[in-house]
Scaffold this motif. Structure first.
Motif, PDB file in Angstrom:
ATOM      1  N   ASN A  41     -24.314   4.082   4.574  1.00 13.88           N
ATOM      2  CA  ASN A  41     -23.473   4.454   3.396  1.00 13.88           C
ATOM      3  C   ASN A  41     -22.062   3.719   3.995  1.00 13.88           C
ATOM      4  OD1 ASN A  41     -24.636   6.183   1.310  1.00 13.88           O
ATOM      5  ND2 ASN A  41     -25.007   7.278   3.379  1.00 13.88           N
ATOM      6  N   THR A 126     -26.437  10.882  -0.633  1.00 26.21           N
ATOM      7  CA  THR A 126     -24.986  10.242  -0.870  1.00 26.21           C
ATOM      8  C   THR A 126     -24.895   9.321  -2.205  1.00 26.21           C
ATOM      9  OG1 THR A 126     -24.429  10.429   1.605  1.00 26.21           O
ATOM     10  CG2 THR A 126     -23.102   8.950   0.307  1.00 26.21           C
ATOM     11  N   ALA A 130     -22.954  10.932  -5.396  1.00 25.49           N
ATOM     12  CA  ALA A 130     -21.839  10.450  -6.021  1.00 25.49           C
ATOM     13  C   ALA A 130     -21.863   9.654  -7.688  1.00 25.49           C
ATOM     14  CB  ALA A 130     -21.594   8.894  -5.181  1.00 25.49           C
ATOM     15  N   ALA A 134     -19.905  11.024 -10.638  1.00 20.90           N
ATOM     16  CA  ALA A 134     -19.289  10.281 -11.593  1.00 20.90           C
ATOM     17  C   ALA A 134     -19.555  10.297 -12.698  1.00 20.90           C
ATOM     18  CB  ALA A 134     -19.374   8.724 -10.971  1.00 20.90           C
ATOM     19  N   VAL A 155     -24.613   3.212  -5.182  1.00 22.96           N
ATOM     20  CA  VAL A 155     -24.253   4.265  -6.293  1.00 22.96           C
ATOM     21  C   VAL A 155     -24.199   3.704  -7.804  1.00 22.96           C
ATOM     22  CG1 VAL A 155     -22.343   5.398  -7.284  1.00 22.96           C
ATOM     23  CG2 VAL A 155     -22.427   5.196  -4.777  1.00 22.96           C
ATOM     24  N   ALA A 214     -17.335   1.915  -8.956  1.00 23.94           N
ATOM     25  CA  ALA A 214     -17.791   2.076  -7.973  1.00 23.94           C
ATOM     26  C   ALA A 214     -17.472   0.825  -6.687  1.00 23.94           C
ATOM     27  CB  ALA A 214     -19.420   2.299  -7.931  1.00 23.94           C
ATOM     28  N   LEU A 236     -14.560   5.830  -7.414  1.00 22.46           N
ATOM     29  CA  LEU A 236     -15.139   6.468  -6.120  1.00 22.46           C
ATOM     30  C   LEU A 236     -14.208   5.670  -4.871  1.00 22.46           C
ATOM     31  CD1 LEU A 236     -19.023   6.016  -7.033  1.00 22.46           C
ATOM     32  CD2 LEU A 236     -17.718   8.143  -6.929  1.00 22.46           C
ATOM     33  N   SER A 250     -14.449  12.059  -8.756  1.00 18.90           N
ATOM     34  CA  SER A 250     -15.503  12.761  -8.365  1.00 18.90           C
ATOM     35  C   SER A 250     -16.230  11.856  -7.739  1.00 18.90           C
ATOM     36  CB  SER A 250     -15.882  13.493  -9.528  1.00 18.90           C
ATOM     37  OG  SER A 250     -15.185  14.388 -10.248  1.00 18.90           O
ATOM     38  N   GLY A 251     -16.938  12.292  -6.564  1.00 20.92           N
ATOM     39  CA  GLY A 251     -17.895  11.733  -5.632  1.00 20.92           C
ATOM     40  C   GLY A 251     -19.022  12.655  -5.108  1.00 20.92           C
ATOM     41  N   SER A 252     -19.504  12.293  -4.142  1.00 21.27           N
ATOM     42  CA  SER A 252     -20.898  12.982  -3.321  1.00 21.27           C
ATOM     43  C   SER A 252     -20.231  14.385  -3.060  1.00 21.27           C
ATOM     44  CB  SER A 252     -21.322  12.030  -2.229  1.00 21.27           C
ATOM     45  OG  SER A 252     -20.402  12.170  -1.339  1.00 21.27           O
ATOM     46  N   ASN A 253     -19.344  14.457  -2.674  1.00 21.53           N
ATOM     47  CA  ASN A 253     -18.623  15.964  -2.207  1.00 21.53           C
ATOM     48  C   ASN A 253     -18.691  16.758  -3.224  1.00 21.53           C
ATOM     49  OD1 ASN A 253     -18.599  15.119   0.390  1.00 21.53           O
ATOM     50  ND2 ASN A 253     -16.219  14.693   0.270  1.00 21.53           N
ATOM     51  N   SER A 256     -22.391  18.121  -3.761  1.00 20.13           N
ATOM     52  CA  SER A 256     -23.329  18.322  -2.611  1.00 20.13           C
ATOM     53  C   SER A 256     -23.994  19.634  -2.691  1.00 20.13           C
ATOM     54  CB  SER A 256     -22.283  18.516  -1.435  1.00 20.13           C
ATOM     55  OG  SER A 256     -21.654  17.198  -1.086  1.00 20.13           O
TER      56      SER A 256
END
Length: 307
Positions: A41, A126, A130, A134, A155, A214, A236, A250-253, A256
């Motif tokens: 990543n 990841t 994400a 998104a 992504v 992205a 992102l 908003s992303g991967s976290n 999760s």
């Protein structure tokens, strides 16, 4: 002895070393995974380069890898959710999955469906999380026209397909060498670069409801010029635009959760989601990151420690 990817100073891919190390032992709430594939990543390049040290403090020697897929080798005390021999995919926030073995919290794992290739399983977390976050953030749905910048990246390739599954018309900004792949997934490809705004307007018929950035650069500005409302723009990368324009980030976290990962894996297993992957053996991890950092790869890159 087991191997792991480490680096002892900040720098480019050339500082990466594959070294022998003691096999780790799982503790309470974790399992030891024999790694079959581990995704690469861009954030790992930023950490290794020293550009994200304030966000991700680094001490040396340091290791890499968050995404993982493999076979449970041993379970820590009190673990009942998974047992040796179980095939899993997931992630760890401690980094270190680019290795023969990795310790992973059971709370971050889900079972690997039989229809999901190892390379895809190891690449999914990841980028998939994400993309899921998104597309959810911009509320892509039936009748919408959604633009995705960097539509052929890790992504982007997932985001365009999730938007299509949601019923949206999707315009994907990408290099022309990836347009055929996008067309094959029902996406309208548009070349980036000078004149992109006019090309997007022409492709969309001037109806653009949502935008996923992205890539970064000035794509948030492009989205706003195209008339997309800030609450339907998600970036992102360009976090300054969040404060400046009120767009989302908003992303991967934000996704999760093993339930999200299980949903994505299920779409892959059902043939509704394709994740293009290029695999490198663990010993060629530096070459893999060199390819990643060119930012022209279709989909995802992984390293594959086990045969």
């Amino acid at each position: 002895m087991p191997r792991i990817v480490r680096f002892e100073q900040f720098g480019g891919p050339e500082v990466l070393q594959v070294v022998e190390a003691e096999q780790p032992a799982p503790g309470e709430g974790t399992v030891l995974v024999r790694v079959r594939a581990a995704g690469l990543n861009p954030v790992e390049s930023g950490i290794r380069g020293g550009f994200l040290d304030k966000v991700y403090p680094t001490s040396f020697p340091s290791q890499q890898g968050r995404d993982v897929a493999g076979v449970v080798e041993a379970a820590g005390p009190g673990v009942t959710a998974f047992a040796p021999g179980d095939e899993v995919l997931g992630w760890t926030d401690e980094r270190g999955t680019q290795a023969d073995y990795a310790v992973v919290p059971v709370a971050n794992l889900t079972a690997r469906p039989a229809g999901v290739p190892w390379e895809v399983a190891g690449a999914l977390y990841t980028a998939g999380a994400a993309a899921w976050a998104a597309i959810s953030a911009v509320a892509a749905g039936e009748g919408d026209t959604v633009v995705v910048a960097n539509a052929a990246g890790g992504v982007g390739t997932i985001a365009v397909q999730l938007a299509r599954i949601a019923g949206a018309t999707v315009i994907g900004l990408a290099g022309e060498d990836h347009h055929e792949w996008l067309r094959g997934r029902g996406v309208v490809p548009v070349a980036y670069g000078e004149g992109v705004e006019e090309r997007v307007r022409e492709a969309a018929g001037d109806k653009i409801d949502a935008f996923v950035d992205a890539f970064g650069a000035d794509y948030v500005d492009l989205a706003l010029r195209l008339g997309v409302q800030p609450d339907r723009v998600n970036t992102l990368i360009n976090f300054a635009a969040v404060a400046q324009h009120g767009v989302k980030a908003s992303g991967s976290n934000d996704a999760s959760r093993p339930e999200v990962l299980a949903e994505l894996a299920g779409l892959v297993a059902d043939g509704r989601l394709e994740v293009p992957v290029q695999a490198f053996p663990l010993e060629l991890v530096a070459e893999a990151y060199t390819e990643l950092e060119r930012r022209h790869t279709l989909g995802k890159l992984v390293v594959t420690p086990a045969a």
